[in-house]
Write a protein that holds these residues in place. Structure first.
Motif, mmCIF file in Angstrom:
data_model
loop_
_atom_site.group_PDB
_atom_site.id
_atom_site.type_symbol
_atom_site.label_atom_id
_atom_site.label_comp_id
_atom_site.label_asym_id
_atom_site.label_seq_id
_atom_site.Cartn_x
_atom_site.Cartn_y
_atom_site.Cartn_z
ATOM 1 N N ALA A 1 36.887 31.122 34.777
ATOM 2 C CA ALA A 1 37.956 32.115 34.679
ATOM 3 C C ALA A 1 37.396 33.521 34.544
ATOM 4 N N LEU A 2 36.301 33.675 33.867
ATOM 5 C CA LEU A 2 35.729 35.001 33.640
ATOM 6 C C LEU A 2 34.986 35.544 34.860
ATOM 7 N N GLU B 1 43.413 37.796 39.001
ATOM 8 C CA GLU B 1 42.741 36.497 39.090
ATOM 9 C C GLU B 1 42.141 36.092 37.749
ATOM 10 N N ARG B 2 41.549 37.053 37.061
ATOM 11 C CA ARG B 2 40.953 36.770 35.761
ATOM 12 C C ARG B 2 42.031 36.365 34.767
ATOM 13 N N GLY B 3 43.178 37.074 34.770
ATOM 14 C CA GLY B 3 44.285 36.732 33.881
ATOM 15 C C GLY B 3 44.844 35.353 34.182
ATOM 16 N N ALA B 4 44.972 35.032 35.468
ATOM 17 C CA ALA B 4 45.474 33.713 35.855
ATOM 18 C C ALA B 4 44.520 32.612 35.417
ATOM 19 N N GLY B 5 43.240 32.836 35.593
ATOM 20 C CA GLY B 5 42.251 31.829 35.198
ATOM 21 C C GLY B 5 42.223 31.593 33.706
ATOM 22 N N SER C 1 51.737 33.165 33.792
ATOM 23 C CA SER C 1 51.841 34.228 32.792
ATOM 24 C C SER C 1 50.613 35.125 32.811
ATOM 25 N N GLY C 2 49.440 34.518 32.886
ATOM 26 C CA GLY C 2 48.205 35.300 32.935
ATOM 27 C C GLY C 2 48.115 36.168 34.174
ATOM 28 N N ILE D 1 50.410 39.248 33.673
ATOM 29 C CA ILE D 1 49.805 40.206 32.750
ATOM 30 C C ILE D 1 48.592 40.871 33.390
ATOM 31 N N GLY D 2 47.783 40.092 34.095
ATOM 32 C CA GLY D 2 46.622 40.657 34.774
ATOM 33 C C GLY D 2 47.006 41.614 35.878
ATOM 34 N N ASN D 3 48.128 41.353 36.541
ATOM 35 C CA ASN D 3 48.604 42.232 37.605
ATOM 36 C C ASN D 3 48.958 43.605 37.060
#
Length: 83
Positions: free
Chosen positions: A13-14, A21-25, A55-56, A59-61
């Protein structure tokens, strides 16, 4: 087995490229762990991963959009608007 999968998912994820993508992971990995622990089965982990991933990503978007913030209204609806 879980001791190997969880750190592997976190590391994967990181390594994502964008904030979305990072938030989704991170959301999917966290949701899978929470869903699996809460229900004690794979179905709960899968549902948690799906909800956490979406949700991730949302938020990441917002993190990719400078000057934009993530809000929630009185009815619980989420939206993005200027800060």
């Amino acid at each position: 087995m879980h001791k190997i999968i969880i750190p592997l998912l976190a590391a994967l994820a990181l390594t994502a490229c964008s904030s979305t993508e990072r938030g989704a992971g991170i959301g999917a990995a966290s949701g899978a762990v929470i869903g699996g622990v809460a229900t004690g089965n794979v179905r709960g982990a899968a549902v948690g991963a799906a909800i956490g991933g979406v949700s991730g990503a949302l938020i990441g978007n917002v993190a990719d959009q400078p000057g934009r913030c993530y809000y929630r209204d009185r009815n619980g609806n989420r939206y993005v608007d200027r800060c």
